[in-house]
Scaffold this active site. Structure first.
Site, mmCIF file in Angstrom:
data_model
loop_
_atom_site.group_PDB
_atom_site.id
_atom_site.type_symbol
_atom_site.label_atom_id
_atom_site.label_comp_id
_atom_site.label_asym_id
_atom_site.label_seq_id
_atom_site.Cartn_x
_atom_site.Cartn_y
_atom_site.Cartn_z
ATOM 1 N N GLU A 76 0.811 -1.220 0.000
ATOM 2 C CA GLU A 76 0.000 0.000 0.000
ATOM 3 C C GLU A 76 0.848 1.275 0.000
ATOM 4 O OE1 GLU A 76 -2.814 -0.288 -0.908
ATOM 5 O OE2 GLU A 76 -3.879 -1.960 0.051
ATOM 6 N N HIS A 95 -2.394 2.211 8.613
ATOM 7 C CA HIS A 95 -3.489 1.497 7.946
ATOM 8 C C HIS A 95 -3.756 0.199 8.694
ATOM 9 C CE1 HIS A 95 -5.924 -0.617 5.154
ATOM 10 N NE2 HIS A 95 -4.963 -1.415 4.730
ATOM 11 N N HIS A 97 -6.804 -3.158 9.550
ATOM 12 C CA HIS A 97 -8.014 -3.889 9.190
ATOM 13 C C HIS A 97 -8.806 -4.150 10.480
ATOM 14 C CE1 HIS A 97 -5.671 -5.633 5.504
ATOM 15 N NE2 HIS A 97 -6.021 -4.380 5.323
ATOM 16 N N TYR A 116 -18.179 11.858 20.934
ATOM 17 C CA TYR A 116 -17.314 13.028 20.684
ATOM 18 C C TYR A 116 -15.908 12.646 20.206
ATOM 19 C CZ TYR A 116 -14.515 12.632 24.967
ATOM 20 O OH TYR A 116 -13.635 12.213 25.923
ATOM 21 N N HIS A 157 -12.559 -2.973 2.977
ATOM 22 C CA HIS A 157 -11.122 -3.139 3.190
ATOM 23 C C HIS A 157 -10.692 -2.789 4.622
ATOM 24 C CE1 HIS A 157 -6.822 -2.357 1.421
ATOM 25 N NE2 HIS A 157 -6.770 -2.775 2.674
ATOM 26 N N TYR A 210 -5.630 20.022 24.149
ATOM 27 C CA TYR A 210 -5.791 18.980 25.168
ATOM 28 C C TYR A 210 -4.430 18.382 25.572
ATOM 29 C CZ TYR A 210 -7.291 14.456 27.074
ATOM 30 O OH TYR A 210 -7.475 13.358 27.860
#
Ligand SMILES: [Zn+2]
Length: 214
Positions: A76, A95, A97, A116, A157, A210
């Site tokens: 990828e 990435h 799955h 949120y 995917h 934050y």
């Protein structure tokens, strides 16, 4: 060794990705872009995260040409590079799955502001149309869909997240998986109430300051 720290980070977060159950086997991939050097460290194709060492992590240039390393880059690589071109503000891509986010992607649903924590992505998590894994078409679809969001579902995917560093992109992947599970469960027994856009804008603003930042 080029990008020694970045390659160690890829190994460390690859193991974290397994431990956090965001992926299984050799699935998923991670990269860091050193914009000063114009070089990308990306997880190798088909190597177990437990066995991976920094030497196994290939370094490529912005065009995807191998600069250092003996392993083949993740299949990828295309969408990692497309995201770096599309978003000058990011330096890392993750990435996965992960099961619940991928469940949404298989339904071709976006994830709305059901909680949120969706603010880790933005107002929602958008969905990129289906294209074959590892294809140029998938890279184009992901880059077209990301906009200003920090997460994109890939139809049938999985999930892609981005950030200014790998720890942040990884945190986005963890939080979006949690939200996807909550959305799934809420849908099972009722109709989730979506957080209004104005409130999400307020949360996104609070996220900017934050924790230990600033
Ligand atoms: Zn994948």
């Amino acid at each position: 060794m080029l990008l020694q720290n970045e390659r160690s980070e890829i190994v460390r977060f690859g193991r974290k990705m397994l431990a956090a159950r965001l992926t299984s086997g050799t699935g998923g991939n991670l990269s860091i872009f050193d914009r000063n050097e114009g070089l990308v460290a990306i997880s190798p194709s088909g190597i177990e995260y437990e066995d991976m060492t920094p030497d196994d992590v290939p370094v490529v240039d912005g065009a995807g040409k191998l600069v250092e390393g003996t392993r083949k880059p993740s299949s990828e690589l295309g969408f990692h590079l497309a995201l770096y071109r599309q978003r000058p503000d990011i330096r890392a891509v993750v990435h996965t799955h992960s099961v619940y986010a991928t469940t949404m992607a298989c339904l071709h649903w976006e994830i709305p502001a059901v909680h949120y924590l969706v603010a880790f992505s933005g107002q929602k998590v958008p969905l990129a149309p289906y294209a074959t894994f590892g294809s140029e078409e998938l890279a184009a679809r992901v880059a077209e869909t990301i906009g200003g969001y920090n997460a994109v579902l890939l139809a049938n995917h999985g999930l892609v997240t981005v950030g200014p560093n790998l720890a942040t992109a990884f945190a986005v992947a963890e939080e979006i998986e949690l939200v996807a599970q909550i959305y799934y469960q809420a849908k099972c027994i009722g109709t989730p109430v979506i957080v209004p856009e104005g409130e999400m804008d307020r949360v996104i603003g609070k996220f900017a300051t934050y924790g230990q930042k600033g």
